[in-house]
Scaffold this motif. Sequence first.
Motif, PDB file in Angstrom:
ATOM      1  N   ASP A 183       0.791  -1.230   0.000  1.00 41.85           N
ATOM      2  CA  ASP A 183       0.000   0.000   0.000  1.00 41.85           C
ATOM      3  C   ASP A 183       0.821   1.278   0.000  1.00 41.85           C
ATOM      4  O   ASP A 183       0.435   2.266  -0.627  1.00 41.85           O
ATOM      5  CB  ASP A 183      -0.939   0.008   1.218  1.00 41.85           C
ATOM      6  N   LYS A 184       1.957   1.278   0.727  1.00 37.91           N
ATOM      7  CA  LYS A 184       2.722   2.519   0.871  1.00 37.91           C
ATOM      8  C   LYS A 184       4.217   2.233   0.925  1.00 37.91           C
ATOM      9  O   LYS A 184       4.625   1.127   1.312  1.00 37.91           O
ATOM     10  CB  LYS A 184       2.309   3.251   2.155  1.00 37.91           C
ATOM     11  N   LEU A 226       6.501   6.020   4.815  1.00 39.02           N
ATOM     12  CA  LEU A 226       5.132   6.422   5.138  1.00 39.02           C
ATOM     13  C   LEU A 226       4.487   5.437   6.101  1.00 39.02           C
ATOM     14  O   LEU A 226       3.717   5.828   6.985  1.00 39.02           O
ATOM     15  CB  LEU A 226       4.298   6.540   3.866  1.00 39.02           C
ATOM     16  N   LEU A 227       4.795   4.153   5.945  1.00 38.97           N
ATOM     17  CA  LEU A 227       4.286   3.156   6.897  1.00 38.97           C
ATOM     18  C   LEU A 227       4.852   3.403   8.293  1.00 38.97           C
ATOM     19  O   LEU A 227       4.163   3.185   9.296  1.00 38.97           O
ATOM     20  CB  LEU A 227       4.651   1.742   6.433  1.00 38.97           C
ATOM     21  N   ASP A 252       2.754   5.894   9.814  1.00 38.73           N
ATOM     22  CA  ASP A 252       1.452   5.322  10.176  1.00 38.73           C
ATOM     23  C   ASP A 252       1.521   4.563  11.499  1.00 38.73           C
ATOM     24  O   ASP A 252       0.624   4.678  12.349  1.00 38.73           O
ATOM     25  CB  ASP A 252       0.955   4.382   9.076  1.00 38.73           C
ATOM     26  N   ILE A 253       2.568   3.771  11.669  1.00 37.35           N
ATOM     27  CA  ILE A 253       2.662   2.989  12.905  1.00 37.35           C
ATOM     28  C   ILE A 253       2.875   3.913  14.096  1.00 37.35           C
ATOM     29  O   ILE A 253       2.430   3.628  15.216  1.00 37.35           O
ATOM     30  CB  ILE A 253       3.779   1.923  12.823  1.00 37.35           C
ATOM     31  N   LEU A 263       1.449   6.861  14.416  1.00 35.63           N
ATOM     32  CA  LEU A 263       0.117   7.352  14.754  1.00 35.63           C
ATOM     33  C   LEU A 263      -0.711   6.287  15.457  1.00 35.63           C
ATOM     34  O   LEU A 263      -1.434   6.564  16.415  1.00 35.63           O
ATOM     35  CB  LEU A 263      -0.604   7.824  13.489  1.00 35.63           C
ATOM     36  N   VAL A 264      -0.592   5.035  14.977  1.00 39.97           N
ATOM     37  CA  VAL A 264      -1.341   3.930  15.606  1.00 39.97           C
ATOM     38  C   VAL A 264      -0.931   3.753  17.063  1.00 39.97           C
ATOM     39  O   VAL A 264      -1.764   3.545  17.951  1.00 39.97           O
ATOM     40  CB  VAL A 264      -1.118   2.621  14.821  1.00 39.97           C
ATOM     41  N   LEU A 299      -7.879  12.862  14.531  1.00 38.62           N
ATOM     42  CA  LEU A 299      -6.622  12.589  13.839  1.00 38.62           C
ATOM     43  C   LEU A 299      -5.781  13.856  13.704  1.00 38.62           C
ATOM     44  O   LEU A 299      -4.559  13.822  13.893  1.00 38.62           O
ATOM     45  CB  LEU A 299      -6.910  11.998  12.455  1.00 38.62           C
ATOM     46  N   ILE A 307      -2.007  14.218  15.065  1.00 39.01           N
ATOM     47  CA  ILE A 307      -0.882  14.549  14.189  1.00 39.01           C
ATOM     48  C   ILE A 307      -0.135  15.767  14.712  1.00 39.01           C
ATOM     49  O   ILE A 307       1.101  15.808  14.743  1.00 39.01           O
ATOM     50  CB  ILE A 307      -1.374  14.782  12.746  1.00 39.01           C
TER      51      ILE A 307
END
Length: 330
Positions: free
Chosen positions: A268-269, A273-274, A277-278, A280-281, A290, A294
């Motif tokens: 996907d990315k 970028l992943l 994402d992790i 933020l998770v 969100l 951020i």
Amino acid sequence: MRTRHVNLLITLIAVVLFSFSCFCISRMTQTSNQLTNCRNHISEFKESILRLKNKTERNRQELLNAFKEMKLDISEKERDAQNAVTFALGISTVNRGNYSYLKQTLTSILSRMTLPEEKDSVVIVSIADSNENYVKSVVDMITKKFKRQVTSGSLEVISIPAYFYPNISHAARSTDDSEKLESWRIKQVLDFCFLMLYAQPKAMYYLQLEDDILANKMYLTKITDFIHNITSNNWLYIEFSVLGFIGKLFKSEDLTDFVRFFLMFYKDKPIDLLLGDIFLVKMCTPGEALEKCIERNKHIRIRYKPSLFQHVGIQSSYPGREQYFKDIYY
């Protein structure tokens, strides 16, 4: 008359004795059957006890074996922990045609370590290319140019087999540039995952680098001092460069979680970028907007400045593509 009474008495006595005899025989037969049944029960009980004893012995032996295996496993882990160094530095490299920055990168990385730091580190070069000629050329260059480090074990070279990867060859052969780019990005994520898993047991910390960078002077000393001065050990990763996936430091014990996340979304990315994402998770609280998360995470991401690594490669690992981005904080 007297004789008749005597005969009657004798007959009565005979009947009583006969009845008593029959009774005794019957009781003896019942007793015998009971004894037989009792013997059978005793025999069955003995067999049950014997089976239970054997089962208990087997269980005891299995437990002993399990404890031996556990003890051996713990000993191996303790031995691995004792043998592990502080830092593993991962570099993934692929064929860039007539361009190569790997020798320059390794010279910078290794020459700017002190001798104690070199002994307490391992640099791992992962050749993520199936071209045998390229693999051989990289191995030859490293074993000749960095013979001392290879001999001491502070520099390792690995090659990732082609069968480790899913079948994305159709995208690589496609005339569609977008499909080729997607295939290249997918493979790049997997390249990093394989390298991280290989490096995990070798050190306490894992530093992700690339094959076209330069290192700042005393970079490893600065990293060590920075880690020791962090008040909390509850950090996700530390950025020693703001560019892409360069200069990202992880605790080796966390690498499995990162790899699992990357493998869930590798199609996907891109991996940088992943990584965002992790973050933020892990850091966003349930129910938090969100945008707010951020904005908050801008202040809690751990970034070291000035950056300790600079990107110098112009020819991208993606064929025919040039890139000129630099770390402005270097």
